[in-house]
Design a protein around this motif. Structure first.
Motif, PDB file in Angstrom:
ATOM      1  N   VAL A  68      53.889 -14.084 -19.658  1.00 44.95           N
ATOM      2  CA  VAL A  68      54.660 -14.266 -18.334  1.00 44.95           C
ATOM      3  C   VAL A  68      56.197 -13.447 -18.518  1.00 44.95           C
ATOM      4  CG1 VAL A  68      56.201 -15.937 -17.338  1.00 44.95           C
ATOM      5  CG2 VAL A  68      53.787 -16.454 -17.863  1.00 44.95           C
ATOM      6  N   LEU A  69      56.649 -13.644 -19.875  1.00 43.78           N
ATOM      7  CA  LEU A  69      58.154 -12.865 -20.027  1.00 43.78           C
ATOM      8  C   LEU A  69      58.018 -11.338 -20.288  1.00 43.78           C
ATOM      9  CD1 LEU A  69      59.634 -15.557 -22.343  1.00 43.78           C
ATOM     10  CD2 LEU A  69      60.116 -15.469 -19.862  1.00 43.78           C
ATOM     11  N   ASP A  70      57.146 -10.917 -21.024  1.00 45.20           N
ATOM     12  CA  ASP A  70      56.894  -9.398 -21.200  1.00 45.20           C
ATOM     13  C   ASP A  70      56.161  -8.800 -20.280  1.00 45.20           C
ATOM     14  OD1 ASP A  70      57.592  -7.376 -22.980  1.00 45.20           O
ATOM     15  OD2 ASP A  70      55.354  -7.264 -23.543  1.00 45.20           O
ATOM     16  N   LYS A  71      55.485  -9.438 -19.609  1.00 43.87           N
ATOM     17  CA  LYS A  71      54.585  -8.939 -18.097  1.00 43.87           C
ATOM     18  C   LYS A  71      53.981  -7.462 -18.681  1.00 43.87           C
ATOM     19  CE  LYS A  71      57.312 -10.701 -14.855  1.00 43.87           C
ATOM     20  NZ  LYS A  71      58.465 -11.501 -15.814  1.00 43.87           N
ATOM     21  N   PRO A  72      52.943  -7.668 -19.884  1.00 39.42           N
ATOM     22  CA  PRO A  72      52.027  -6.405 -20.042  1.00 39.42           C
ATOM     23  C   PRO A  72      50.890  -6.231 -18.754  1.00 39.42           C
ATOM     24  CG  PRO A  72      51.198  -8.293 -21.410  1.00 39.42           C
ATOM     25  CD  PRO A  72      52.727  -8.755 -20.769  1.00 39.42           C
ATOM     26  N   PHE A  73      50.737  -7.110 -18.290  1.00 35.93           N
ATOM     27  CA  PHE A  73      50.057  -7.261 -16.962  1.00 35.93           C
ATOM     28  C   PHE A  73      50.204  -8.298 -16.065  1.00 35.93           C
ATOM     29  CE2 PHE A  73      47.449  -9.272 -20.200  1.00 35.93           C
ATOM     30  CZ  PHE A  73      47.078 -10.671 -19.658  1.00 35.93           C
ATOM     31  N   VAL A  74      49.973  -8.491 -14.798  1.00 36.12           N
ATOM     32  CA  VAL A  74      50.235  -9.465 -13.772  1.00 36.12           C
ATOM     33  C   VAL A  74      49.230  -9.603 -13.067  1.00 36.12           C
ATOM     34  CG1 VAL A  74      52.965  -9.118 -13.761  1.00 36.12           C
ATOM     35  CG2 VAL A  74      51.279  -7.628 -12.410  1.00 36.12           C
ATOM     36  N   VAL A  75      49.087 -10.787 -12.213  1.00 40.13           N
ATOM     37  CA  VAL A  75      48.053 -11.200 -11.367  1.00 40.13           C
ATOM     38  C   VAL A  75      47.857  -9.690 -10.357  1.00 40.13           C
ATOM     39  CG1 VAL A  75      47.311 -12.752  -9.296  1.00 40.13           C
ATOM     40  CG2 VAL A  75      48.446 -13.470 -11.443  1.00 40.13           C
ATOM     41  N   GLY A  76      46.729  -9.467 -10.056  1.00 42.79           N
ATOM     42  CA  GLY A  76      46.190  -8.317  -9.574  1.00 42.79           C
ATOM     43  C   GLY A  76      45.947  -7.162 -10.124  1.00 42.79           C
ATOM     44  N   ASP A  77      46.499  -6.931 -11.508  1.00 42.91           N
ATOM     45  CA  ASP A  77      45.999  -5.722 -12.126  1.00 42.91           C
ATOM     46  C   ASP A  77      44.671  -5.469 -12.596  1.00 42.91           C
ATOM     47  OD1 ASP A  77      48.899  -5.382 -12.010  1.00 42.91           O
ATOM     48  OD2 ASP A  77      49.263  -5.449 -13.946  1.00 42.91           O
ATOM     49  N   PHE A  78      44.369  -4.357 -12.763  1.00 41.18           N
ATOM     50  CA  PHE A  78      42.866  -3.892 -13.147  1.00 41.18           C
ATOM     51  C   PHE A  78      42.985  -3.598 -14.609  1.00 41.18           C
ATOM     52  CE2 PHE A  78      39.057  -1.402 -13.581  1.00 41.18           C
ATOM     53  CZ  PHE A  78      38.289  -2.124 -13.097  1.00 41.18           C
ATOM     54  N   LEU A  79      42.433  -4.450 -15.451  1.00 42.34           N
ATOM     55  CA  LEU A  79      42.220  -4.281 -16.984  1.00 42.34           C
ATOM     56  C   LEU A  79      40.911  -3.809 -17.624  1.00 42.34           C
ATOM     57  CD1 LEU A  79      44.356  -7.545 -17.919  1.00 42.34           C
ATOM     58  CD2 LEU A  79      45.333  -5.208 -17.325  1.00 42.34           C
ATOM     59  N   ILE A  80      41.086  -3.034 -18.652  1.00 49.66           N
ATOM     60  CA  ILE A  80      39.964  -2.786 -19.293  1.00 49.66           C
ATOM     61  C   ILE A  80      40.106  -3.261 -20.793  1.00 49.66           C
ATOM     62  CG2 ILE A  80      38.413  -1.237 -20.361  1.00 49.66           C
ATOM     63  CD1 ILE A  80      38.438   0.336 -17.914  1.00 49.66           C
ATOM     64  N   ILE A  81      39.212  -4.464 -21.222  1.00 47.61           N
ATOM     65  CA  ILE A  81      39.476  -4.872 -22.569  1.00 47.61           C
ATOM     66  C   ILE A  81      38.356  -4.600 -23.503  1.00 47.61           C
ATOM     67  CG2 ILE A  81      40.335  -6.862 -23.907  1.00 47.61           C
ATOM     68  CD1 ILE A  81      41.039  -7.662 -20.715  1.00 47.61           C
ATOM     69  N   GLY A  82      38.228  -3.828 -24.330  1.00 48.89           N
ATOM     70  CA  GLY A  82      36.949  -3.425 -24.947  1.00 48.89           C
ATOM     71  C   GLY A  82      36.081  -2.920 -23.850  1.00 48.89           C
ATOM     72  N   ASP A  83      34.743  -3.792 -24.127  1.00 49.65           N
ATOM     73  CA  ASP A  83      33.762  -3.451 -22.951  1.00 49.65           C
ATOM     74  C   ASP A  83      33.829  -4.328 -21.952  1.00 49.65           C
ATOM     75  OD1 ASP A  83      32.606  -1.873 -25.170  1.00 49.65           O
ATOM     76  OD2 ASP A  83      31.350  -3.452 -26.018  1.00 49.65           O
ATOM     77  N   PHE A  84      34.774  -5.073 -21.412  1.00 48.85           N
ATOM     78  CA  PHE A  84      34.886  -5.736 -20.347  1.00 48.85           C
ATOM     79  C   PHE A  84      35.960  -5.110 -19.341  1.00 48.85           C
ATOM     80  CE2 PHE A  84      33.578  -8.627 -23.854  1.00 48.85           C
ATOM     81  CZ  PHE A  84      32.218  -9.061 -23.175  1.00 48.85           C
ATOM     82  N   LEU A  85      36.036  -5.222 -18.071  1.00 51.72           N
ATOM     83  CA  LEU A  85      36.911  -4.849 -17.240  1.00 51.72           C
ATOM     84  C   LEU A  85      36.888  -5.903 -16.002  1.00 51.72           C
ATOM     85  CD1 LEU A  85      35.310  -1.702 -15.184  1.00 51.72           C
ATOM     86  CD2 LEU A  85      34.008  -2.990 -16.767  1.00 51.72           C
ATOM     87  N   GLY A  86      37.958  -5.954 -15.413  1.00 52.75           N
ATOM     88  CA  GLY A  86      37.897  -6.786 -13.974  1.00 52.75           C
ATOM     89  C   GLY A  86      39.387  -6.831 -13.584  1.00 52.75           C
ATOM     90  N   THR A  87      39.800  -7.468 -12.655  1.00 54.80           N
ATOM     91  CA  THR A  87      41.054  -7.764 -12.076  1.00 54.80           C
ATOM     92  C   THR A  87      41.517  -9.340 -12.578  1.00 54.80           C
ATOM     93  OG1 THR A  87      40.415  -6.200 -10.143  1.00 54.80           O
ATOM     94  CG2 THR A  87      42.381  -7.834  -9.845  1.00 54.80           C
ATOM     95  N   VAL A  88      42.812  -9.440 -12.590  1.00 58.63           N
ATOM     96  CA  VAL A  88      43.526 -10.433 -13.187  1.00 58.63           C
ATOM     97  C   VAL A  88      43.595 -11.468 -11.960  1.00 58.63           C
ATOM     98  CG1 VAL A  88      45.537 -11.478 -14.359  1.00 58.63           C
ATOM     99  CG2 VAL A  88      44.673  -9.362 -14.844  1.00 58.63           C
ATOM    100  N   GLU A  89      42.911 -12.617 -12.183  1.00 54.15           N
ATOM    101  CA  GLU A  89      43.050 -13.528 -10.945  1.00 54.15           C
ATOM    102  C   GLU A  89      44.283 -14.652 -11.378  1.00 54.15           C
ATOM    103  OE1 GLU A  89      39.343 -15.508 -10.239  1.00 54.15           O
ATOM    104  OE2 GLU A  89      38.958 -13.764  -8.615  1.00 54.15           O
ATOM    105  N   ASP A  90      44.367 -14.979 -12.651  1.00 51.57           N
ATOM    106  CA  ASP A  90      45.057 -16.098 -13.140  1.00 51.57           C
ATOM    107  C   ASP A  90      45.587 -16.152 -14.425  1.00 51.57           C
ATOM    108  OD1 ASP A  90      46.277 -19.108 -12.335  1.00 51.57           O
ATOM    109  OD2 ASP A  90      45.008 -19.147 -14.351  1.00 51.57           O
ATOM    110  N   VAL A  91      46.945 -16.336 -14.806  1.00 51.99           N
ATOM    111  CA  VAL A  91      47.296 -16.383 -16.038  1.00 51.99           C
ATOM    112  C   VAL A  91      47.466 -17.778 -16.382  1.00 51.99           C
ATOM    113  CG1 VAL A  91      48.998 -15.642 -17.630  1.00 51.99           C
ATOM    114  CG2 VAL A  91      48.150 -13.999 -15.964  1.00 51.99           C
ATOM    115  N   GLY A  92      46.744 -18.540 -17.017  1.00 48.43           N
ATOM    116  CA  GLY A  92      46.768 -19.967 -17.390  1.00 48.43           C
ATOM    117  C   GLY A  92      47.525 -20.185 -18.689  1.00 48.43           C
TER     118      GLY A  92
END
Length: 364
Positions: free
Chosen positions: A196-220
């Motif tokens: 939340v403070l550093d914001k490496p990504f925010v809701v709505g960003d498209f990420l690739i993490i290893g073999d997985f990829l998708g759009t951020v829906e929620d940061v819990g």
């Protein structure tokens, strides 16, 4: 018979006459029916108002009415009934305390709904223009909920005569043991605060993490949820997520494209020297592109290979694919008109006759 009925009504149960119990039950049922009917009518009436207006106040009122639970109506009914029925003061105090606790639980439901509605409306207004603020707002919502739950819990304990001051002091010592027992959960919590403070990504960003990829829906608090391209939800622990290598495509300002193609070895020299300029013109004719280079790169096993580099000036993947498709089609058309052949894997066999007495030798 009359005497029997009088004796039965005159008996006591828990220090209260049976007649008083019956009066209490009748009043409880009657008031509950009235309150439930009033709730149903108000939901219907406010619902009609919501459909006619664009203000948010009536939406909030309707949301709170729907969150008014049946257990709260029951508690409120018996609270009002004991004020009328001839019951003992001790029983009245006990029922009042229970009803008070139920009221506090209902306040939690109302407060939680208000916070949820507030965050959802904030997300609708600001997600496109400031996704970072939306991500921060989710953390603020958690803090407000935590404060609400803590205050209600302390008020409930105080209502039953518990010394809240002593309890708060004791929590300081017990908190150390709890922190040790829940260090993994707390690790995810602090990771959530870091996101939340550093914001490496925010809701709505498209990420690739290893073999997985998708759009951020929620940061819990413990996990971050992504929606993959194929539709399923991906759930990552916040600690594992921050320890991973994250590729954030939403922060991409332009996209660098490298592609290659090969032509056959029988292509004339003059044609080979003209290909880089031809490709350059094709790239520069497209919108949202910046040409970088095009070179005859190498002699391949079965082709003369060219490499082209250019930039798409917008991060949208669909725009990139449209540009690349246009370049590929233009290249195919140009080569077809000039009689240039694209190379594909081939093998040539050369047969040579040495002399009459020698065996044939095959070179491949």
């Amino acid at each position: 018979m009359d005497q029997m009925v009088a004796d039965m009504f005159g008996r006591e149960f828990l220090g209260v006459a049976v007649q008083a119990w019956l009066i209490l039950l009748v009043l409880w049922a009657g008031i509950t029916v009235v309150l439930a009917s009033a709730r149903k009518f108000l939901i219907w009436r406010v619902g009609k108002l919501v459909r006619r207006t664009k203000t948010t106040l009536d939406d909030v009122v309707l949301s709170l009415l729907k969150q008014t639970k049946l257990y709260f109506l029951l508690a409120l009914s018996i609270f009002l009934a004991v004020r009328i029925a001839p019951v003992t003061d001790q029983m009245s105090v006990y029922i009042s305390r229970v009803a008070y606790v139920v009221l506090l639980i209902q306040v939690i439901a109302w407060g939680n709904q208000l916070i949820t509605d507030w965050i959802d409306r904030y997300k609708e207004r600001r997600l496109e223009e400031d996704a970072a603020a939306v991500t921060s707002m989710q953390a603020v919502g958690f803090v407000i909920r935590l404060a609400l739950y803590s205050i209600i819990f302390l008020i409930a304990l105080d209502n039953f005569g518990v010394d809240v001051t002593t309890l708060i002091a004791g929590l300081g010592v017990g908190g150390i043991a709890v922190a040790l027992a829940l260090q993994n959960i707390l690790g995810d919590l602090f990771a959530s605060l870091s996101i939340v403070l550093d914001k490496p990504f925010v809701v709505g960003d498209f990420l690739i993490i290893g073999d997985f990829l998708g759009t951020v829906e929620d940061v819990g608090l413990k996990t971050t949820r992504l929606r993959s391209l194929s539709g399923e939800q991906l759930v990552f622990s916040n600690t594992d997520l921050l320890n991973s290598r994250i590729r954030n495509f939403k922060r991409m300002y332009e996209r660098r494209i490298v592609f290659s193609f090969g032509v056959t070895y029988d292509t004339p020299y003059e044609v080979l020297t003209d290909i880089p300029d031809t490709v350059k013109k094709m790239v520069e004719s497209q919108e949202n592109t910046r040409f970088d280079r095009a070179h005859f790169k190498e002699y391949g096993d079965f082709s003369l290979n060219f490499e082209v580099v250019y930039f798409v000036l917008v991060p949208d993947y669909n725009v990139y694919m449209d540009v690349q498709q246009a370049i590929n089609l233009a290249l195919y058309k140009d080569f077809d008109e000039k009689g240039i052949d694209f190379a594909f894997p081939t093998q040539t066999i050369h047969v040579s006759q040495l002399d009459a007495d020698s065996n044939e030798r095959f070179d491949t």
